[in-house]
Design a protein around this motif. Structure first.
Motif, PDB file in Angstrom:
ATOM      1  N   PHE A  19       0.772  -1.263  -0.025  1.00 51.18           N
ATOM      2  CA  PHE A  19       0.177  -0.018  -0.116  1.00 51.18           C
ATOM      3  C   PHE A  19       0.889   1.350  -0.098  1.00 51.18           C
ATOM      4  CE2 PHE A  19      -2.285  -3.270   2.055  1.00 51.18           C
ATOM      5  CZ  PHE A  19      -3.549  -3.272   1.274  1.00 51.18           C
ATOM      6  N   TRP A  20       0.232   2.372  -0.708  1.00 54.40           N
ATOM      7  CA  TRP A  20       0.564   3.686  -0.544  1.00 54.40           C
ATOM      8  C   TRP A  20      -0.286   4.644  -0.588  1.00 54.40           C
ATOM      9  CZ3 TRP A  20       3.266   5.887  -5.409  1.00 54.40           C
ATOM     10  CH2 TRP A  20       2.566   5.550  -6.391  1.00 54.40           C
ATOM     11  N   LYS A  21      -0.105   5.906  -0.854  1.00 52.25           N
ATOM     12  CA  LYS A  21      -0.963   7.145  -1.176  1.00 52.25           C
ATOM     13  C   LYS A  21      -2.102   7.061   0.190  1.00 52.25           C
ATOM     14  CE  LYS A  21      -1.371   7.065  -6.086  1.00 52.25           C
ATOM     15  NZ  LYS A  21      -2.328   7.284  -7.086  1.00 52.25           N
ATOM     16  N   GLY A  22      -1.384   7.255   1.248  1.00 48.25           N
ATOM     17  CA  GLY A  22      -2.320   7.560   2.364  1.00 48.25           C
ATOM     18  C   GLY A  22      -2.665   6.365   3.277  1.00 48.25           C
ATOM     19  N   VAL A  23      -2.704   5.325   2.775  1.00 46.00           N
ATOM     20  CA  VAL A  23      -2.915   3.920   3.468  1.00 46.00           C
ATOM     21  C   VAL A  23      -1.800   3.692   4.718  1.00 46.00           C
ATOM     22  CG1 VAL A  23      -3.703   1.583   3.538  1.00 46.00           C
ATOM     23  CG2 VAL A  23      -4.005   2.982   1.556  1.00 46.00           C
ATOM     24  N   GLN A  24      -2.336   3.732   5.834  1.00 43.22           N
ATOM     25  CA  GLN A  24      -1.513   3.479   7.087  1.00 43.22           C
ATOM     26  C   GLN A  24      -1.100   2.062   7.247  1.00 43.22           C
ATOM     27  OE1 GLN A  24      -3.661   5.600   9.930  1.00 43.22           O
ATOM     28  NE2 GLN A  24      -1.773   6.571  10.589  1.00 43.22           N
ATOM     29  N   VAL A  25       0.078   1.570   7.359  1.00 41.69           N
ATOM     30  CA  VAL A  25       0.389   0.300   7.479  1.00 41.69           C
ATOM     31  C   VAL A  25       1.075   0.293   9.034  1.00 41.69           C
ATOM     32  CG1 VAL A  25       1.629  -1.727   7.245  1.00 41.69           C
ATOM     33  CG2 VAL A  25       0.783  -0.543   5.545  1.00 41.69           C
ATOM     34  N   ILE A  26       0.258  -0.281  10.274  1.00 44.66           N
ATOM     35  CA  ILE A  26       0.751  -0.125  11.424  1.00 44.66           C
ATOM     36  C   ILE A  26       0.825  -1.572  12.284  1.00 44.66           C
ATOM     37  CG2 ILE A  26       0.118   2.261  11.675  1.00 44.66           C
ATOM     38  CD1 ILE A  26      -2.686   1.207  13.216  1.00 44.66           C
ATOM     39  N   GLU A  27       1.432  -1.559  13.332  1.00 43.07           N
ATOM     40  CA  GLU A  27       1.302  -2.970  14.164  1.00 43.07           C
ATOM     41  C   GLU A  27       0.050  -2.813  14.951  1.00 43.07           C
ATOM     42  OE1 GLU A  27       4.442  -5.154  15.790  1.00 43.07           O
ATOM     43  OE2 GLU A  27       5.811  -3.416  15.089  1.00 43.07           O
TER      44      GLU A  27
END
Length: 93
Positions: free
Chosen positions: A85-93
């Motif tokens: 993902f990119w473009k403002g999609v957050q990838v978090i734990e």
């Protein structure tokens, strides 16, 4: 790991694979209802041709915000069909 856009979890997995600082989610761990195929493609010199998804949440569209390699090169086989993902999609734990 969770992928979140507009406050909605669109993918969740404990089995992501990290390549070039991107978490790639197994295809079975994305929530299909938020993903629409895009016509957009790019080419990576070592991973191959990337296909994209538009993400739609509550009627809002984030164009080409997720990508994957449907036929990854030999070097990238471990992430074939995995989604990043990119473009403002957050990838978090």
């Amino acid at each position: 790991m969770k992928a979140i856009w507009k406050g909605t979890v669109i993918a969740e997995s404990s089995e992501t694979r990290i390549v070039e600082n991107n978490h790639y989610f197994p295809p079975e761990d994305i929530k299909d209802k938020f993903f629409k195929p895009s016509e957009f493609t790019t080419r990576c010199p070592w991973k191959g041709k990337a296909s994209y998804y538009d993400i739609e949440v509550d009627g809002e569209k984030n164009e080409d915000a997720a990508w994957f390699y449907p036929e990854a090169s030999h070097a990238a086989k471990p992430i074939e069909n995995y989604v990043a993902f990119w473009k403002g999609v957050q990838v978090i734990e």
